[in-house]
Scaffold this motif. Structure first.
Motif, short mmCIF file in Angstrom:
data_model
loop_
_atom_site.label_atom_id
_atom_site.label_comp_id
_atom_site.label_asym_id
_atom_site.label_seq_id
_atom_site.Cartn_x
_atom_site.Cartn_y
_atom_site.Cartn_z
N GLY A 58 0.81 -1.22 0.00
CA GLY A 58 0.00 0.00 0.00
C GLY A 58 0.84 1.26 0.00
N SER A 59 0.19 2.35 0.36
CA SER A 59 0.82 3.66 0.26
C SER A 59 1.97 3.86 1.23
CB SER A 59 -0.24 4.74 0.48
OG SER A 59 -0.84 4.56 1.75
N LYS A 60 2.08 2.99 2.24
CA LYS A 60 3.15 3.19 3.22
C LYS A 60 4.53 3.01 2.59
CE LYS A 60 5.07 -0.92 4.94
NZ LYS A 60 5.01 -1.80 6.07
N ASN A 61 4.60 2.15 1.57
CA ASN A 61 5.90 1.98 0.92
C ASN A 61 6.33 3.24 0.19
OD1 ASN A 61 6.30 -0.63 1.82
ND2 ASN A 61 5.09 -1.49 0.14
N ILE A 62 5.36 3.94 -0.35
CA ILE A 62 5.65 5.21 -1.00
C ILE A 62 6.16 6.19 0.05
CG2 ILE A 62 4.71 7.09 -2.40
CD1 ILE A 62 2.47 5.14 -3.25
N ALA A 63 5.43 6.24 1.18
CA ALA A 63 5.81 7.15 2.26
C ALA A 63 7.23 6.85 2.73
CB ALA A 63 4.83 7.03 3.42
N LYS A 64 7.53 5.58 2.89
CA LYS A 64 8.83 5.17 3.41
C LYS A 64 9.95 5.59 2.45
CE LYS A 64 10.77 1.27 5.76
NZ LYS A 64 10.81 -0.18 5.91
N GLU A 65 9.73 5.34 1.19
CA GLU A 65 10.75 5.71 0.20
C GLU A 65 10.96 7.22 0.15
OE1 GLU A 65 13.23 4.39 -1.45
OE2 GLU A 65 12.56 2.77 -0.13
N ARG A 66 9.85 7.95 0.15
CA ARG A 66 9.94 9.42 0.11
C ARG A 66 10.67 9.93 1.35
NH1 ARG A 66 4.43 11.76 -0.02
NH2 ARG A 66 5.51 13.74 -0.30
N LEU A 67 10.30 9.35 2.48
CA LEU A 67 10.89 9.77 3.73
C LEU A 67 12.40 9.51 3.76
CD1 LEU A 67 10.16 10.99 6.43
CD2 LEU A 67 9.58 8.72 7.26
N ARG A 68 12.78 8.37 3.25
CA ARG A 68 14.21 8.03 3.21
C ARG A 68 15.00 9.09 2.45
NH1 ARG A 68 15.79 3.29 5.14
NH2 ARG A 68 14.37 1.53 5.10
N LEU A 69 14.43 9.51 1.36
CA LEU A 69 15.11 10.48 0.50
C LEU A 69 15.18 11.86 1.18
CD1 LEU A 69 16.39 10.04 -2.19
CD2 LEU A 69 14.36 11.03 -3.28
N VAL A 70 14.05 12.23 1.80
CA VAL A 70 14.01 13.51 2.50
C VAL A 70 15.04 13.54 3.62
CG1 VAL A 70 12.60 14.96 4.02
CG2 VAL A 70 11.59 14.00 1.97
N LEU A 71 15.09 12.44 4.39
CA LEU A 71 16.02 12.38 5.51
C LEU A 71 17.47 12.36 5.04
CD1 LEU A 71 14.36 9.99 8.10
CD2 LEU A 71 14.31 12.47 7.94
N LEU A 72 17.67 11.76 3.89
CA LEU A 72 19.01 11.72 3.33
C LEU A 72 19.53 13.15 3.13
CD1 LEU A 72 21.13 9.84 2.14
CD2 LEU A 72 20.02 10.14 -0.06
N HIS A 73 18.65 13.99 2.62
CA HIS A 73 19.04 15.39 2.41
C HIS A 73 19.15 16.14 3.73
CE1 HIS A 73 19.10 15.86 -1.96
NE2 HIS A 73 18.23 14.87 -1.97
N ASP A 74 18.17 15.86 4.65
CA ASP A 74 18.18 16.53 5.95
C ASP A 74 19.46 16.21 6.72
OD1 ASP A 74 15.72 17.46 5.40
OD2 ASP A 74 14.64 16.30 6.92
#
Lengths: 263, 94
Positions: free
Chosen positions: B15-31
């Motif tokens: 479901g959509s949680k995998n999308i959230a997880k991937e997006r979050l990983r990328l955001v945190l990578l930059h943060d």
């Protein structure tokens, strides 16, 4: 020797104040001497959650400014023996206090209390720095949403930079059904991303709203699942090894589903 | 049939949680890194400068980004090449 614990999150509205109120009442109900500091100057709310809003005379800034003695500002809870609140000022702003003063205040409180819990304001500015200044331990609260987890990550970085090593995590408002359907990040997902130790999980629960309406904490509600979750967290805080509760419940359908191997 | 059953019983269907997880990983990578979008932009400009000495590239279509997979961070650059440049008639030949 007592302990000063700050409850923080970065993002607002994830349940810092609710957590502080519940952990405070939980520790007090076990017989500890507990004081809760509302460090959210200008936007106080911890008093409302505890049902103590009508009894405030002095506040945190009065104590720090020397307008009253520490004892005068502490509000004694009527239901829980040993629970006290040091409310935030509603009219001042965060610059009325500095980190050095907070440190001193925590030291003074530790002479009389076994637990000092600090409810940190949202954000990572001065209010945050004040709130963490006197703390020896940090609890980070998040919800299973991207924005909350992102802010939690930021706060964890700042806590570690401020020598508050090894913060622990509370995941609030988890919805087991959505997790099961793959539409909400699970406990494992969040732990995996934030890489910190888990203190507990609170399921989404309407009972929290109902208790808050009444100026009570959900922890004292025997039937509430969130109350059970908070009681478990309190025991873990004291070092007890309490297993995570089964959030899936044991409904007939759930058992049937498990029986045929579909998780 | 199995899919239908899985859906019926609410099994994780990606479901959509995998999308959230991937997006979050990328955001945190930059943060977490000091690599800001501005820094990436500077990096991109310099890359273009260097590569343009040797190759003819499509500057508009050039993409530079940080990506994660299996806890590994990679700087991924997608640089479409239009053609080779002649360098003193020796190095390149089109």
């Amino acid at each position: 020797m007592g302990e000063v614990i700050v409850i923080t999150s970065g993002k607002g509205g994830v349940g810092k104040t609710t957590t502080t109120a519940n952990l405070g009442t939980g520790l007090a109900s076990m017989g500890y001497q507990v004081v809760l500091i509302d460090a959210d100057i200008g936007l106080r709310n911890l008093d409302v959650l505890l049902g103590l809003e009508n009894r405030i005379v002095y506040d945190l800034t009065d104590v720090i400014g020397g307008n009253c003695r520490l004892r005068q500002a502490l509000i004694k809870d009527k239901r829980y023996e040993g629970l006290y609140l040091l409310p935030a000022a509603q009219t001042k702003d965060k610059t009325a206090v500095n980190p050095e003063q907070m440190k001193q205040l925590c030291e003074d409180l530790l002479k009389e209390f076994e637990y000092v819990l600090i409810d940190c304001p949202a954000g990572i500015e001065q209010g945050f720095r004040n709130a963490i200044a006197g703390a020896q331990k940090a609890i980070v609260v998040t919800t299973p949403e991207m924005s909350a987890v992102r802010d939690a990550d930021r706060v964890i970085g700042l806590l570690e930079a401020a020598e508050l090593r090894k913060p622990v995590l509370i995941i609030n408002r988890l919805r087991p059904k959505m997790v099961r359907h793959g539409d909400m990040m699970s406990m494992e997902d969040i732990i995996d991303i934030l890489a910190i130790e888990l203190l507990g999980i609170i399921p989404e629960d309407e009972m929290v709203v109902i208790s808050t309406n009444k100026g009570e904490t959900v922890l004292s509600d025997e039937r509430a699942r969130s109350g059970q979750a908070f009681r478990n967290i309190v025991r873990r805080l004291k070092g007890e090894n309490v297993p995570l509760m089964d959030l899936d419940g044991a409904g007939l359908l759930t058992r049937l589903r498990r029986f045929i191997g579909l998780k | 049939m199995f899919e239908f059953l899985a859906k019926l019983f609410g099994k994780d269907s990606g479901g959509s949680k995998n999308i959230a997880k991937e997006r979050l990983r990328l955001v945190l990578l930059h943060d977490r890194s000091s690599v800001s979008p501005e820094l990436l932009q500077v990096l991109k400009t310099e890359l273009i400068k260097v590569i343009s000495t040797y190759l003819e590239i499509d500057e508009q279509a050039l993409e530079v980004s940080l990506e994660t997979s299996d806890n590994q961070v990679a700087l991924v650059a997608n640089i479409p090449v239009r053609g080779m440049k002649r360098l003193n008639g020796e190095l390149a030949s089109t």
